[in-house]
Design an enzyme around this catalytic site. Structure first.
Site, short mmCIF file in Angstrom:
data_model
loop_
_atom_site.label_atom_id
_atom_site.label_comp_id
_atom_site.label_asym_id
_atom_site.label_seq_id
_atom_site.Cartn_x
_atom_site.Cartn_y
_atom_site.Cartn_z
N HIS A 1 0.84 -1.19 0.00
CA HIS A 1 0.00 0.00 0.00
C HIS A 1 0.88 1.25 0.00
O HIS A 1 1.97 1.27 0.59
CB HIS A 1 -0.90 0.02 1.24
CG HIS A 1 -2.06 -0.93 1.16
ND1 HIS A 1 -2.95 -0.93 0.12
CD2 HIS A 1 -2.46 -1.93 1.99
CE1 HIS A 1 -3.87 -1.88 0.32
NE2 HIS A 1 -3.58 -2.50 1.45
N CYS B 1 -0.32 1.29 -5.91
CA CYS B 1 -1.31 2.28 -6.31
C CYS B 1 -1.39 3.34 -5.23
O CYS B 1 -1.56 3.03 -4.06
CB CYS B 1 -2.68 1.63 -6.48
SG CYS B 1 -2.74 0.41 -7.78
#
Length: 432
Positions: A216, A265
């Site tokens: 993450h 992302c």
């Protein structure tokens, strides 16, 4: 007879306050086109002592090829020159240019030149000269170091699946390219900071350095952050690791090639700030504009989309930015990604350096980064007479697998079952 060069306008002394600009002008005439070079002498009154105006530059030379180093100084009277290698005086090298017609491996070392006259002496910067048989290619690394981090199991955020496989596959590919690799899974903030600090300590002049992160991530005020497994909700800079800070510290190590790969992302979109001038940093990663971070895989147990195409191209002998551009093109054609993720590359790489470039160490071997010890195997005999072979397998630098295989069972034992519960202190001590 007319002089070859005649000064027609001399500069004039000026006095200006600190912070103000000024202009100095000089003009000359010559038989051919002229080139001008300005020099700034020390602010104190110059007595004629040598002032270095040209320092030698680092050289990489094949065995048997010529070597030339050059320095220059101004002074009154004109300075004399003396070259040194590894602190030892070179008797035959007393000119501005050092010339060795046919180099040998023993000519490798650190060179510098002393310019002196009756008013004093000044020394050039020290430069390294590398003599080796690294092939005819122009570029090579003094070492190759890589740190790979994959965060899968989060305490306060959705878990991921691809990073564990991506880190494993990339580590094997980089080892094939000659990199010393440390691959780590599921790190909290303190562990990530420690791993990065150790990685930075091993970087140095001429090293090719790769930092890869899968997990993450998010962007805040133009800065990119990696999310440790213990980061609370919501994302906050103080609970995460700044990518820009790592980038800045890599830049300070005088490495020949710095690569940061962000396979993540980012939750909020803002354009990345440009890389610092002169820093060779391709950065690659996925992002989803104005969307939550998510993971794309081509199959439940496959690599992530970025790694799927990176491993297709990474072993190719081409400029690293061209290799990453090929990855970008393949990702853009993948139907799973179209309209969902966009890979971006930021770089200032001018030289045609490749991950396949050879390694030519310029100094003693650095402390080993990676697997430094062979894992043990052990045979245990239980009170009932059963013998079990234990084997240890390290797929990641911070994760070890233990395999147990019972040997042929005894005649008086039927249906044997083996359950591995916990390593004994003795085995744990031996496996460290």
């Amino acid at each position: 007879m007319q002089k070859a060069v005649a000064i027609t306008e001399q500069p004039v002394s000026v006095s200006v306050p600190v912070g103000y600009s000024f202009t100095l002008r000089c003009r000359a005439q010559g038989r051919t086109s002229l080139q001008y070079q300005w020099f700034c002498l020390p602010p104190r009154l110059w007595q004629g002592e040598p002032v270095i105006v040209l320092n030698p530059s680092e050289q990489w030379v094949e065995v048997g090829q010529p070597l030339q180093l050059q320095c220059a100084a101004i002074g009154v009277p004109a300075p004399s020159y003396q070259w040194y290698r590894n602190g030892n005086l070179l008797e035959q090298q007393k000119r501005k240019k050092l010339w060795i017609t046919h180099t040998k491996v023993s000519d490798s070392g650190t060179y510098l030149c002393c310019a002196s006259n009756s008013h004093g002496e000044h020394w050039t910067n020290a430069v390294d000269v590398h003599i080796g048989t690294c092939g005819s290619g122009r570029f090579f690394a003094t070492d190759k170091i890589a740190l790979l981090v994959g965060n899968n199991c989060y305490q306060h955020h959705p878990n991921l699946m691809a990073p564990v496989r991506d880190v494993f596959e990339l580590s094997r590919l980089l080892e094939h390219l000659g990199f010393q690799v440390v691959s780590l899974l599921d790190l909290n903030k303190a562990e990530m900071a420690t791993a990065v600090s150790r990685f930075l300590q091993l970087l140095g002049k001429g090293v090719y350095a790769i930092f890869y992160y899968a997990g993450h991530g998010y962007e805040h005020l133009g800065r990119n952050y990696m999310v440790p497994v213990d980061a609370p909700q919501p994302y906050a800079p103080e609970n995460c690791i700044s990518v820009q800070r790592i980038l800045q510290k890599m830049q300070q190590q005088q490495t020949a090639l710095n690569i940061i790969l962000l396979d993540t992302c980012r939750k909020w979109y803002e354009p990345l700030p440009p890389s610092s001038p002169g820093l060779d940093v391709p950065r690659a990663g996925g992002r989803s504009e104005d969307a939550e971070a998510y993971e794309l895989q081509d199959g439940e147990f496959s690599s992530g989309i970025f790694m799927k195409y990176l491993k297709k191209h990474i072993l190719q002998e081409k400029k690293v930015t061209h290799m990453l551009e090929d990855v970008l093109e393949d990702i853009g054609r993948d139907p799973l990604v179209a309209g969902k993720q966009v890979m971006e590359i930021k770089h200032t790489l001018k030289e045609a350096r490749s991950l396949t470039d050879p390694i030519c160490p310029s100094r003693a071997a650095t402390e080993h980064w990676g697997y430094s010890q062979k894992l043990p195997s052990k045979t245990m005999t239980f009170p009932c007479g059963v013998r079990v072979e234990l084997h240890f397998l390290r797929l990641f630098s911070n994760l070890m697998f233990v395999c147990a295989k019972p040997q042929l069972p005894l005649a008086h034992i039927t249906d044997p079952q083996l359950l591995l519960r916990q390593l004994t202190p003795e085995i744990t001590k031996e496996s460290m």
